[in-house]
Every structure is written in structure tokens, then in C-alpha cells.
Scaffold this active site. Structure first.
Site, PDB file in Angstrom:
ATOM      1  CE  LYS A  33      -1.433  -1.153   4.032  1.00  0.00           C
ATOM      2  NZ  LYS A  33      -2.810  -1.555   4.790  1.00  0.00           N
ATOM      3  CB  THR A  74      -6.105   7.922   7.415  1.00  0.00           C
ATOM      4  OG1 THR A  74      -5.114   8.607   8.076  1.00  0.00           O
ATOM      5  CG2 THR A  74      -6.705   8.959   6.853  1.00  0.00           C
ATOM      6  N   GLY A 121      -7.179   2.907  11.109  1.00  0.00           N
ATOM      7  CA  GLY A 121      -8.404   2.423  11.018  1.00  0.00           C
ATOM      8  C   GLY A 121      -8.396   1.438   9.035  1.00  0.00           C
ATOM      9  CB  THR A 122      -6.922   3.694   6.098  1.00  0.00           C
ATOM     10  OG1 THR A 122      -5.486   3.810   6.553  1.00  0.00           O
ATOM     11  CG2 THR A 122      -7.447   4.962   6.683  1.00  0.00           C
ATOM     12  N   GLY A 123      -5.983   0.574   7.225  1.00  0.00           N
ATOM     13  CA  GLY A 123      -5.482   0.055   6.675  1.00  0.00           C
ATOM     14  C   GLY A 123      -6.153  -1.971   7.325  1.00  0.00           C
ATOM     15  CB  CYS A 124      -8.711  -2.738   9.852  1.00  0.00           C
ATOM     16  SG  CYS A 124      -7.252  -2.048  11.798  1.00  0.00           S
TER      17      CYS A 124
END
Length: 280
Positions: A173, A204, A206-209
Site C-alpha cells: 500500500k 485515516t 483504521g484504513t489498513g484494517c
């Protein structure tokens, strides 16, 4: 209805971890389940403390789900210790679920460590080979690949190097880079690129989760790896674009923007009207 399991840590502030995963599953029309591996006392500004669930209890939670319910996809998030990793790996090897998406969470958005640095070798040897899709951000990919990433070519090189560790596919990412947000998918054979204009927001959390859970949901719904990543990218971009200024630090993304914006479908509203009258 497809059923998706999240194995991850909790976030009491609701923006990341298990809470974000369950919201994302619901937004994609799949039934969400959870195995909590760590209880994290955190908010938008800081991580206060982490209390890990015992390996035995982690395994029993996984048993409880798989002995009763068919699982169409699994998303694995925060795994803070060696013991936690071994417990999860044991059960994934036992039940052999389809569509395993692993987000190798190492740090919270505010920079707080969520994984014991000494556990990275275990992550590489024990967890990564179980992934159908691995979703590291650039700092995580640098740690795993043991290299610096400063360009698109570096992202490609890291993706290939990590894929050789055993995962079937990987998305590196680009959220931590500069310029447009470019994610690089390597499916074991070829590269695919997903680029959008970077959204200017600090919210942002929690974007990865959210992204990894969206991929798991799309895979459960029968989409290919490439299409699942593309649709997950569109979903998380919308969630970031309409993120919420909640808290004093990095606010959460808006998992249900479309529902909040447009409300229930007219057809569903009509179905609910008789129930509303009866309740009066």
C-alpha cells in the site's frame, strides 16, 4: 449470505481492529464474526495499553466458529506476539479456510507499536505463508523485506521479495508515500496498479484494517484477487474521503457513508411500514 471471520485485536474507540472489520463486513453484505486476540485500550491519539488474550482462548474462539459455521474468508489483523501467531497458524492449518487475507499490523496510526519487534521473524516464517493476500503498508513492507522503499520500483521489488516468502499475493500500500496514492498488487505472476489522487485528511484511523477486510469480503463474494483489491480500494477511498472528525487525533473513516447518505432503499422502507404501524 457469505460469512467472513476477523482474527485481530480490538479497538475500544471503534475506528480500527475488530470493530472496523465488522463494520466493513456489514457494509459489504457479508456476515461478520470475530476472534479477539488482544484487547487494546486506544483512542484516536494514543495506545494506552494492550492485554493479550491467552493462546488457548484464541484457539477456542477459532474452534467455536469453525465447528459450527462455514467460513468463506478470513481476515487476520493484529498479532502482537509469537505465542499469538503460533496459535492462529495452528488453527488456520487445521481448518484450511479459503481466502485468507493477512494485514501484518505493526504500528497504530499514531506510531505506537502493536507487534513485538522480536516477533517479526515468526510473522515471516509462520504467518506470511498462510496468506492468499498480504496487505502491508510501506513501513511494514520495509521491515518484512529488510529494504528501504522510496519509489514504485522499490515497491515492486519488495512485493516480489515478500511473495517469495510464501504468500500467494501481496498488495504493497502506498499510503505512506508522497504524491498520488498508488497500491501495487503482485499476484505471483504479474503486477497490477491502483492509483487515486491522495485525499488531504488526517482522519485515516483504521484504513489498513478496513482495506484488508474489504478485500476479504470481496473474495468471499466470489471476486478474483485483482477485482477484490480494486473494489476494496474504491470502498476505502470513499470511506477516507468522507472520514469523520471524531476525537483529538486521527479520526476514523466512514464505513457506512453510502447508507448514511442515502438511507435505506425505498423497497426496504415499504417493507418496514406495516411493522411500524403494528408496533404503534
Amino acid at each position: 449470505m457469505k460469512k467472513v471471520l476477523s482474527i485481530a485485536g480490538s479497538d475500544c474507540s471503534g475506528g480500527a481492529g475488530i470493530q472496523a472489520d465488522l463494520k466493513t463486513f456489514s457494509a459489504h453484505g457479508v456476515f461478520g464474526m470475530s476472534v479477539i486476540v488482544s484487547v487494546v485500550a486506544e483512542n484516536t491519539s494514543r495506545v494506552i495499553d494492550i492485554q493479550d488474550v491467552s493462546p488457548d482462548m484464541i484457539k477456542k474462539q477459532i474452534d467455536a466458529v469453525f465447528e459450527d459455521i462455514e467460513v468463506d474468508a478470513v481476515k487476520v489483523g493484529m498479532l502482537s506476539t509469537d505465542e499469538c501467531m503460533f496459535a492462529v497458524a495452528e488453527k488456520l492449518k487445521e481448518y484450511k479456510p479459503a481466502n485468507v487475507v493477512i494485514d501484518p499490523v505493526m504500528y497504530a496510526k499514531n506510531g505506537s507499536a502493536l507487534m513485538d519487534p522480536a516477533a517479526i521473524d515468526t510473522l515471516i516464517k509462520v504467518i506470511i505463508p498462510l496468506a492468499d493476500v498480504l496487505t502491508p503498508n510501506i513501513p511494514e513492507a520495509e521491515k518484512i523485506a529488510n529494504m528501504q522503499i522510496t519509489s514504485l520500483a522499490d515497491m515492486e521489488a519488495a512485493a516480489k521479495k515478500i511473495c517469495e516468502m510464501g504468500c500467494k499475493g501481496i498488495v504493497v500500500k502506498g499510503g505512506h508515500a508522497t504524491g498520488n496514492a498508488i497500491d501495487v498488487l503482485f499476484d505471483g505472476k504479474e503486477f497490477h496498479y491502483f492509483e487515486i489522487e491522495r485525499i488531504s485528511t488526517k482522519n485515516t484511523h483504521g484504513t489498513g484494517c478496513t482495506f484488508s477486510s474489504a478485500i476479504a469480503s470481496q473474495l468471499a463474494n466470489g471476486h478474483s484477487m485483482k477485482d477484490a483489491v480494486a473494489q476494496a480500494k474504491t470502498y476505502v477511498t470513499t470511506a477516507i474521503e468522507h472520514s469523520l472528525s471524531i476525537g483529538k487525533g486521527h479520526g476514523p473513516t466512514h464505513h457506512f457513508y453510502d447508507l448514511y447518505k442515502h438511507g435505506l432503499r425505498n423497497e426496504l422502507k415499504k417493507e418496514l411500514q406495516p411493522l411500524e404501524k403494528e408496533s404503534k
